[in-house]
Scaffold this active site. Sequence first.
Site, PDB file in Angstrom:
ATOM      1  N   ASP A  11       0.865  -1.180   0.000  1.00 18.70           N
ATOM      2  CA  ASP A  11       0.000   0.000   0.000  1.00 18.70           C
ATOM      3  C   ASP A  11       0.908   1.238   0.000  1.00 18.70           C
ATOM      4  O   ASP A  11       2.105   1.131   0.288  1.00 18.70           O
ATOM      5  CB  ASP A  11      -0.870  -0.033   1.256  1.00 18.70           C
ATOM      6  CG  ASP A  11      -1.777   1.173   1.367  1.00 18.70           C
ATOM      7  OD1 ASP A  11      -2.394   1.536   0.356  1.00 18.70           O
ATOM      8  OD2 ASP A  11      -1.858   1.763   2.465  1.00 18.70           O
ATOM      9  N   ASP A  53      -0.246   5.275   0.839  1.00 18.48           N
ATOM     10  CA  ASP A  53      -0.569   6.174   1.960  1.00 18.48           C
ATOM     11  C   ASP A  53      -0.558   5.404   3.283  1.00 18.48           C
ATOM     12  O   ASP A  53      -1.233   4.384   3.403  1.00 18.48           O
ATOM     13  CB  ASP A  53      -1.988   6.760   1.798  1.00 18.48           C
ATOM     14  CG  ASP A  53      -2.165   7.621   0.572  1.00 18.48           C
ATOM     15  OD1 ASP A  53      -2.044   8.837   0.691  1.00 18.48           O
ATOM     16  OD2 ASP A  53      -2.440   7.053  -0.514  1.00 18.48           O
TER      17      ASP A  53
END
Lengths: 309, 309
Positions: free
Chosen positions: B27, B29
Amino acid sequence: MKLINLSELSGDKQKDFLNSFDTVLTDCDGVLWLENELISGADQVMNSLKSLGKKIFYVTNNSTKTREQLIVKLKHLGFNAEPNEIIGTAYLAAQYLKKHLDPKKKAYIVGSSGIADELNLAGIENFGVGPDVMIPGRDLKTDHEKLNLDPHVGAVVVGFDSHISFPKLMKAACYLTNPNTLFVATNTDESFPMGPHVTVPGTGSMVAAVKTGAQREPVVIGKPSKLIGSYLIEKYNLNPERTLMIGDRGNTDIRLGYNNGFQTLLVLTGDTTMEKAIAWSKSEDEEYKSRVADYYLSSLGDMLPFLSS
Amino acid sequence: MKLINLSELSGDKQKDFLNSFDTVLTDCDGVLWLENELISGADQVMNSLKSLGKKIFYVTNNSTKTREQLIVKLKHLGFNAEPNEIIGTAYLAAQYLKKHLDPKKKAYIVGSSGIADELNLAGIENFGVGPDVMIPGRDLKTDHEKLNLDPHVGAVVVGFDSHISFPKLMKAACYLTNPNTLFVATNTDESFPMGPHVTVPGTGSMVAAVKTGAQREPVVIGKPSKLIGSYLIEKYNLNPERTLMIGDRGNTDIRLGYNNGFQTLLVLTGDTTMEKAIAWSKSEDEEYKSRVADYYLSSLGDMLPFLSS
């Protein structure tokens, strides 16, 4: 035995039915009118029930109108109605806040002037109604000081808001980070089907956006919340078994009746079709079962023949 | 055995861990950066893993950026990344429509230019991005001709839209009355907590509004939908057991890994706290259990010591 067709009962059974309740709660949109069109005979039925001595309440999830505005519409369409017979969710939300909100605190409204007017009448300071749009180029994510959050907000009220916007969703979510901020939704009706290819998103759509963004569950004022039933039972000392709830929606009107032990009558002039009602009655799901009315009629006007006989 | 602290393993066990995967999905953020700030050491860790020969994919639910824009951000922050390593939901939504949408039909977007750009690149006609606000005094409920619905719409795509509005919700709901209209959501992340008293509603908030108003469930492209995992496994011939998913969110990143049989690593620099992860691990609820990672680290940078040893 549920889903009894009132029109097909014998005259005696129809009289027994009429004698089985003292109080009538009725939904408005879809039962009494469609938008601005009277549903034929609905006015005469409600006026006859009243003249027979039944206590009448017009119970609507519509939060865009104050009681004053609803009475104007009812009278205009021929209903012999009085202000204290109107139970709207904007009014009830104001009553709820009067009871639970610190009087030094304000309410932030994601909704329409119907709610603001009722809050004003109840002496609750409020703001938020009207456009509050995102300015292109603005980035609230990184520049949230621009929200100008008011530290005196103690409640967020969500109703039908045709000016729903990202700044509003974000303000509501920010106010709701404080666990002491009350969170009230007038109702959760998902949508208004308006014929083929047209659907109008309802308050439920706006409530879903706010509660998902805020990750909190609101107190729901309107049907089928037990709140509205308890309020009526307590305030007017109703006998639930001798109360009839009339509505066009299984998941709000009829379920409200079920949740409060009222008798229920479905009319087929609005949201719920007979096919849906039958499917629910065959389901094993408790929530679906709670949407199944005791009685049904094609239209409220069909009650007229056995009311006048 | 789950929630193993990688930092506390012996050197040999850390090497075993490093040898247990060929592919890393991460991922962005909350794992690699917070808004525009690099999370210390994250760049060096990802670059080291790549130089060790691991296949790398940056997998983000963010639909506001195209792959081109994401690569600019990654490079700017020091990641040795290439365009084909970026898996964003705007791109995947475009791939999904390329496969399923009648090429004569258009897509209506409730979302940002990131989606429009990727749809354009895939040759899919689209519109809807940008402000479309309610004009005070307008009543779409009774005057829905004003919506100017386009009869050639065959899909509604919902992503993050800071210009969400009632006309958009209503258009989406109307297009979706046609059961053949595809309904695609980029992701359903509820919100971005931004520190005390600030919450930014996420795509999930917008998707909730559209799906409630339309009374239909969308196909969800992003994490934790199995779709995104199957796409990667098929397209890049991944071995799920030898794939590591790194993320900061139990309900999206880790659950994506769980749903696809990947190994999972939670970092505590974003959404999910250790307290939450422990609570989920003790729950009997299958959905909560699926959010519990195999391994965890305070920060991705903590992997550096045993990568360089």
